[in-house]
Design a protein around this motif. Structure first.
Motif, mmCIF file in Angstrom:
data_model
loop_
_atom_site.group_PDB
_atom_site.id
_atom_site.type_symbol
_atom_site.label_atom_id
_atom_site.label_comp_id
_atom_site.label_asym_id
_atom_site.label_seq_id
_atom_site.Cartn_x
_atom_site.Cartn_y
_atom_site.Cartn_z
ATOM 1 N N HIS A 90 -23.996 2.569 -18.740
ATOM 2 C CA HIS A 90 -23.969 1.207 -19.281
ATOM 3 C C HIS A 90 -23.332 0.305 -18.221
ATOM 4 O O HIS A 90 -22.118 0.280 -18.056
ATOM 5 C CB HIS A 90 -23.163 1.154 -20.568
ATOM 6 N N GLY A 91 -24.146 -0.389 -17.465
ATOM 7 C CA GLY A 91 -23.643 -1.266 -16.415
ATOM 8 C C GLY A 91 -23.153 -0.487 -15.207
ATOM 9 O O GLY A 91 -23.214 0.735 -15.160
ATOM 10 N N ALA A 92 -22.657 -1.229 -14.242
ATOM 11 C CA ALA A 92 -22.135 -0.630 -13.006
ATOM 12 C C ALA A 92 -20.702 -0.165 -13.233
ATOM 13 O O ALA A 92 -20.017 -0.671 -14.129
ATOM 14 C CB ALA A 92 -22.172 -1.661 -11.885
ATOM 15 N N PRO A 93 -20.204 0.792 -12.420
ATOM 16 C CA PRO A 93 -18.794 1.172 -12.533
ATOM 17 C C PRO A 93 -17.913 -0.062 -12.364
ATOM 18 O O PRO A 93 -18.215 -0.960 -11.577
ATOM 19 C CB PRO A 93 -18.604 2.153 -11.379
ATOM 20 N N SER A 94 -16.824 -0.095 -13.107
ATOM 21 C CA SER A 94 -15.973 -1.280 -13.161
ATOM 22 C C SER A 94 -14.513 -0.908 -12.927
ATOM 23 O O SER A 94 -14.100 0.216 -13.207
ATOM 24 C CB SER A 94 -16.128 -1.920 -14.545
ATOM 25 N N ASN A 95 -13.737 -1.887 -12.467
ATOM 26 C CA ASN A 95 -12.300 -1.646 -12.312
ATOM 27 C C ASN A 95 -11.555 -1.983 -13.607
ATOM 28 O O ASN A 95 -10.340 -1.980 -13.648
ATOM 29 C CB ASN A 95 -11.722 -2.422 -11.131
ATOM 30 N N SER A 96 -12.299 -2.254 -14.660
ATOM 31 C CA SER A 96 -11.730 -2.518 -15.979
ATOM 32 C C SER A 96 -11.955 -1.302 -16.875
ATOM 33 O O SER A 96 -12.918 -0.558 -16.702
ATOM 34 C CB SER A 96 -12.405 -3.740 -16.604
ATOM 35 N N THR A 97 -11.082 -1.123 -17.861
ATOM 36 C CA THR A 97 -11.235 -0.017 -18.804
ATOM 37 C C THR A 97 -11.726 -0.501 -20.163
ATOM 38 O O THR A 97 -11.705 0.243 -21.128
ATOM 39 C CB THR A 97 -9.912 0.743 -18.968
ATOM 40 N N THR A 98 -12.172 -1.747 -20.229
ATOM 41 C CA THR A 98 -12.696 -2.315 -21.468
ATOM 42 C C THR A 98 -14.160 -2.716 -21.258
ATOM 43 O O THR A 98 -14.487 -3.356 -20.253
ATOM 44 C CB THR A 98 -11.870 -3.542 -21.903
ATOM 45 N N PHE A 99 -15.002 -2.316 -22.216
ATOM 46 C CA PHE A 99 -16.441 -2.580 -22.116
ATOM 47 C C PHE A 99 -16.919 -3.197 -23.428
ATOM 48 O O PHE A 99 -16.429 -2.840 -24.502
ATOM 49 C CB PHE A 99 -17.213 -1.278 -21.858
ATOM 50 N N ALA A 100 -17.902 -4.086 -23.353
ATOM 51 C CA ALA A 100 -18.497 -4.687 -24.542
ATOM 52 C C ALA A 100 -19.938 -4.220 -24.660
ATOM 53 O O ALA A 100 -20.735 -4.389 -23.739
ATOM 54 C CB ALA A 100 -18.431 -6.205 -24.464
ATOM 55 N N LEU A 101 -20.259 -3.645 -25.805
ATOM 56 C CA LEU A 101 -21.633 -3.244 -26.106
ATOM 57 C C LEU A 101 -22.189 -4.271 -27.086
ATOM 58 O O LEU A 101 -21.515 -4.632 -28.057
ATOM 59 C CB LEU A 101 -21.676 -1.850 -26.729
ATOM 60 N N ARG A 102 -23.390 -4.724 -26.874
ATOM 61 C CA ARG A 102 -24.007 -5.738 -27.727
ATOM 62 C C ARG A 102 -25.252 -5.169 -28.401
ATOM 63 O O ARG A 102 -25.962 -4.341 -27.828
ATOM 64 C CB ARG A 102 -24.399 -6.980 -26.910
ATOM 65 N N GLU A 103 -25.525 -5.667 -29.614
ATOM 66 C CA GLU A 103 -26.712 -5.321 -30.373
ATOM 67 C C GLU A 103 -26.913 -3.815 -30.514
ATOM 68 O O GLU A 103 -28.013 -3.280 -30.342
ATOM 69 C CB GLU A 103 -27.949 -5.991 -29.770
ATOM 70 N N VAL A 104 -25.825 -3.129 -30.833
ATOM 71 C CA VAL A 104 -25.897 -1.683 -31.061
ATOM 72 C C VAL A 104 -26.575 -1.457 -32.408
ATOM 73 O O VAL A 104 -26.204 -2.058 -33.412
ATOM 74 C CB VAL A 104 -24.476 -1.058 -31.040
ATOM 75 N N GLU A 105 -27.574 -0.617 -32.426
ATOM 76 C CA GLU A 105 -28.331 -0.324 -33.651
ATOM 77 C C GLU A 105 -27.493 0.508 -34.619
ATOM 78 O O GLU A 105 -26.530 1.164 -34.229
ATOM 79 C CB GLU A 105 -29.614 0.447 -33.290
ATOM 80 N N ARG A 106 -27.899 0.492 -35.891
ATOM 81 C CA ARG A 106 -27.241 1.301 -36.914
ATOM 82 C C ARG A 106 -27.364 2.772 -36.552
ATOM 83 O O ARG A 106 -28.315 3.189 -35.912
ATOM 84 C CB ARG A 106 -27.919 1.084 -38.262
ATOM 85 N N GLY A 107 -26.365 3.545 -36.959
ATOM 86 C CA GLY A 107 -26.460 4.996 -36.788
ATOM 87 C C GLY A 107 -25.355 5.582 -35.931
ATOM 88 O O GLY A 107 -24.342 4.945 -35.623
ATOM 89 N N GLU A 108 -25.583 6.826 -35.525
ATOM 90 C CA GLU A 108 -24.608 7.598 -34.742
ATOM 91 C C GLU A 108 -24.834 7.349 -33.257
ATOM 92 O O GLU A 108 -25.970 7.344 -32.778
ATOM 93 C CB GLU A 108 -24.788 9.090 -35.043
#
Length: 173
Positions: free
Chosen positions: A121-139
C-alpha cells in the motif's frame, strides 16, 4: 579514573626504580591529592626507601585491552498496533487509520512498508501511520515491513486481521 591514575603512577615508580639502583625516588602529593613519584626531588617530597632491588611483577593478560568492543546488533521489531488484531472497524466512509509500532526506537533513515490484504500500500514511508480509504466490508489483513537506511529488510510484523463494517445500501449491516 583514580585507580587508573594510581596504576600508571605505580608503573612509573617501578620503572624508575628498575632503571637504576643508585637513583633515588621521591614522592609527594600534588594539589589534587594524587600521590606522585619522581627521581627529581622537590620541596616537601620524601625519599622512598625500598627493601629490595629485585622487583618483579606477575605477567598480566592485557589481550582484552587490544580488541575493540564488539557492538551487539540491535534487533528491531515491527508490529501493527492499530487497529488491534481481530478488531471490528465501524466506519461508513471505509476509512481506516493504521499505526505500526517499532521497538526499540525508530532510527533515522528507516522506512516502513504497509501491506494491505497481501499487497503493498503505497511506497515505504518514514512514518508509522497510514490511511486506508474506501475499504470494502469484510475481513482484511495488515502487515508491516521495516527497512533500514540501506533498504535492507530488518523486520516483518505478524499478520493482523480486522473486520470492516459499513452500512449496506440494502439495509443490512
Amino acid at each position: 579514573m583514580k585507580s587508573t591514575t594510581l596504576l600508571v603512577l605505580s608503573l612509573i615508580f617501578l620503572s624508575f626504580f628498575s632503571y637504576s639502583a643508585a637513583q633515588k625516588v621521591y614522592s609527594w602529593k600534588d594539589k589534587n591529592g594524587v600521590l606522585v613519584f619522581s627521581d627529581t626531588p622537590r620541596p616537601g617530597a620524601t625519599e622512598v626507601k625500598m627493601n629490595t632491588q629485585n622487583l618483579t611483577m606477575p605477567a598480566t593478560d592485557t589481550s582484552i585491552l587490544d580488541s575493540a568492543p564488539s557492538a551487539m546488533p540491535v534487533k528491531f521489531n515491527v508490529s501493527i498496533s492499530s487497529p488491534a488484531n481481530e478488531a471490528t472497524v465501524r466506519e461508513n466512509t471505509g476509512s481506516v487509520y493504521v499505526t505500526a509500532r517499532i521497538s526499540p526506537r525508530f532510527e533515522n533513515g528507516f522506512k516502513v512498508q504497509l501491506l494491505f490484504d497481501g499487497s503493498t500500500h503505497g511506497a515505504p514511508s518514514n512514518s508509522t501511520t497510514f490511511a486506508l480509504r474506501e475499504v470494502e466490508r469484510g475481513e482484511h489483513t495488515l502487515q508491516a515491513k521495516l527497512f533500514d537506511a540501506n533498504n535492507k529488510l530488518v523486520s516483518v510484523s505478524p499478520v493482523s486481521t480486522f473486520f470492516m463494517h459499513r452500512t449496506s445500501i440494502y439495509g443490512g449491516n
